[in-house]
Design a protein around this motif. Sequence first.
Motif, PDB file in Angstrom:
ATOM      1  N   GLU A   1       0.978  -1.171  -0.010  1.00 45.81           N
ATOM      2  CA  GLU A   1      -0.044   0.024   0.140  1.00 45.81           C
ATOM      3  C   GLU A   1       0.744   1.533  -0.093  1.00 45.81           C
ATOM      4  O   GLU A   1       1.921   1.327  -0.589  1.00 45.81           O
ATOM      5  CB  GLU A   1      -1.027  -0.114   1.476  1.00 45.81           C
ATOM      6  CG  GLU A   1      -2.175   0.592   1.033  1.00 45.81           C
ATOM      7  CD  GLU A   1      -3.243   0.368   1.995  1.00 45.81           C
ATOM      8  OE1 GLU A   1      -4.361   0.904   2.250  1.00 45.81           O
ATOM      9  OE2 GLU A   1      -2.929  -0.177   2.978  1.00 45.81           O
ATOM     10  N   HIS A   2       0.578   2.350   0.768  1.00 41.12           N
ATOM     11  CA  HIS A   2       1.565   3.304   0.862  1.00 41.12           C
ATOM     12  C   HIS A   2       2.872   3.050   1.582  1.00 41.12           C
ATOM     13  O   HIS A   2       3.778   3.522   1.131  1.00 41.12           O
ATOM     14  CB  HIS A   2       0.800   4.554   1.561  1.00 41.12           C
ATOM     15  CG  HIS A   2      -0.629   4.899   1.017  1.00 41.12           C
ATOM     16  ND1 HIS A   2      -0.767   5.775  -0.199  1.00 41.12           N
ATOM     17  CD2 HIS A   2      -1.857   4.893   1.389  1.00 41.12           C
ATOM     18  CE1 HIS A   2      -2.066   5.635  -0.713  1.00 41.12           C
ATOM     19  NE2 HIS A   2      -2.790   5.466   0.381  1.00 41.12           N
ATOM     20  N   GLN A   3       2.521   2.339   2.264  1.00 39.03           N
ATOM     21  CA  GLN A   3       3.592   1.522   3.124  1.00 39.03           C
ATOM     22  C   GLN A   3       3.248   0.088   3.103  1.00 39.03           C
ATOM     23  O   GLN A   3       2.258  -0.409   3.061  1.00 39.03           O
ATOM     24  CB  GLN A   3       4.015   2.163   4.322  1.00 39.03           C
ATOM     25  CG  GLN A   3       2.837   2.009   5.453  1.00 39.03           C
ATOM     26  CD  GLN A   3       3.365   2.735   6.408  1.00 39.03           C
ATOM     27  OE1 GLN A   3       4.181   3.481   6.535  1.00 39.03           O
ATOM     28  NE2 GLN A   3       2.339   2.611   7.851  1.00 39.03           N
ATOM     29  N   PRO A   4       4.319  -0.841   3.113  1.00 40.78           N
ATOM     30  CA  PRO A   4       3.872  -2.399   3.199  1.00 40.78           C
ATOM     31  C   PRO A   4       3.226  -2.512   4.546  1.00 40.78           C
ATOM     32  O   PRO A   4       3.269  -2.113   5.573  1.00 40.78           O
ATOM     33  CB  PRO A   4       5.510  -3.047   3.171  1.00 40.78           C
ATOM     34  CG  PRO A   4       6.244  -2.112   2.816  1.00 40.78           C
ATOM     35  CD  PRO A   4       5.837  -0.641   3.059  1.00 40.78           C
ATOM     36  N   VAL A   5       2.126  -3.603   4.411  1.00 40.25           N
ATOM     37  CA  VAL A   5       1.393  -3.923   5.502  1.00 40.25           C
ATOM     38  C   VAL A   5       1.316  -5.419   5.431  1.00 40.25           C
ATOM     39  O   VAL A   5       1.013  -5.976   4.622  1.00 40.25           O
ATOM     40  CB  VAL A   5      -0.369  -3.614   4.970  1.00 40.25           C
ATOM     41  CG1 VAL A   5      -1.178  -3.955   6.165  1.00 40.25           C
ATOM     42  CG2 VAL A   5      -0.403  -1.692   5.078  1.00 40.25           C
ATOM     43  N   ARG A   6       1.660  -5.634   6.683  1.00 38.79           N
ATOM     44  CA  ARG A   6       1.766  -7.212   6.896  1.00 38.79           C
ATOM     45  C   ARG A   6       0.502  -7.705   7.512  1.00 38.79           C
ATOM     46  O   ARG A   6      -0.089  -7.428   8.282  1.00 38.79           O
ATOM     47  CB  ARG A   6       2.841  -7.513   7.725  1.00 38.79           C
ATOM     48  CG  ARG A   6       3.139  -8.832   8.230  1.00 38.79           C
ATOM     49  CD  ARG A   6       4.280  -9.317   8.790  1.00 38.79           C
ATOM     50  NE  ARG A   6       4.484 -10.616   9.271  1.00 38.79           N
ATOM     51  CZ  ARG A   6       4.524 -10.859  10.845  1.00 38.79           C
ATOM     52  NH1 ARG A   6       4.303  -9.714  11.868  1.00 38.79           N
ATOM     53  NH2 ARG A   6       4.705 -12.025  11.336  1.00 38.79           N
ATOM     54  N   LEU A   7      -0.181  -8.741   6.652  1.00 37.23           N
ATOM     55  CA  LEU A   7      -1.406  -9.488   7.119  1.00 37.23           C
ATOM     56  C   LEU A   7      -1.087 -10.769   7.203  1.00 37.23           C
ATOM     57  O   LEU A   7      -0.427 -11.756   6.668  1.00 37.23           O
ATOM     58  CB  LEU A   7      -2.269  -9.296   5.679  1.00 37.23           C
ATOM     59  CG  LEU A   7      -2.605  -7.923   5.278  1.00 37.23           C
ATOM     60  CD1 LEU A   7      -3.659  -8.027   4.172  1.00 37.23           C
ATOM     61  CD2 LEU A   7      -3.335  -7.095   6.341  1.00 37.23           C
ATOM     62  N   ILE A   8      -1.716 -11.477   8.377  1.00 39.71           N
ATOM     63  CA  ILE A   8      -1.841 -12.865   8.864  1.00 39.71           C
ATOM     64  C   ILE A   8      -3.204 -13.211   8.987  1.00 39.71           C
ATOM     65  O   ILE A   8      -4.075 -12.595   9.558  1.00 39.71           O
ATOM     66  CB  ILE A   8      -0.707 -12.951  10.010  1.00 39.71           C
ATOM     67  CG1 ILE A   8       0.759 -12.541   9.977  1.00 39.71           C
ATOM     68  CG2 ILE A   8      -0.949 -14.451  10.519  1.00 39.71           C
ATOM     69  CD1 ILE A   8       1.285 -12.429  11.210  1.00 39.71           C
TER      70      ILE A   8
END
Length: 288
Positions: free
Chosen positions: A254-261
């Motif tokens: 996204e605008h900055q990396p978003v970590r999803l689990i």
Amino acid sequence: MCFRRLWLHASRTVWCLLVFIAPLSTVAAETHAGCEQQFAPRSGEPGKDVMWVATIDEVVTAMLRVAGVTNRDRVIDLGSGDGKIPIAAAKQFGASALGIEYNPQLVQLAECHARVEQVTDKAQFQQGDIFQIDFSDATVLTLYLGPTINLKLRPTILNMRPGTRVVSNNFDMGEWRPDEVLESDVGNTRALLWIVPAQIAGEWRFTEVGGTTSFDVELRQSFQFIEALAARGERLGVREGRLEGNRVELVVLEHQPVRLIGEVSGERILVAEVKDSSVVRRYIGTRR
């Protein structure tokens, strides 16, 4: 009359000998040595797809341990040979086990060994072709077949229930990289473990639970690895994606990396955004 008495005496003698010998032969068969003497073909004997080579006992245990076998598992061994793996799964780990073997003589040998180990209630054997028999109920699948046969089986294995653990003695699955490799000093062998990944390739929309935020991503999947670059409009790219059965972890660009689990559940993905080790927002992903 004398002849009749002699004949009756001889008949009784033969009958007594048969009664005496029969139990002895049964006892002899119901030992491992007796099983081998009665049923075993030679190691290296050609089969339908591969030649039979007995698996080393220590490797059998290592394969089952790397798969994390418990008494809740259904272990199916393809090309089960003398039955070592199903018997060990039942005896050492309490699992329900099935061996599928094309050679009927080896099936008899395996059944004999199972009787000796007193695990016939948990370890069964079926004569048949591994390409014809349904083994989709396995939670753990074990193989000692060779790289060519592994590749032929790979499409079927990838369609099994996500989370199924697959262990191969020594042989790989081509470009499907194992999730874990356990090296053994015994016979220069190794146990390779794969965890069947969920199938999530495609376009997804993730919507925030209880919020208004949503975003679209394209997921491209190569076995347990996920990655995709943004290609149009508001669709976002993905990197560092990884599946372990139904469990998914990925980074959305996204605008900055978003970590999803999160976890794959049918046609939905339930994920949480993780930031500084704390859950910030929850999302539900649906296929577009």
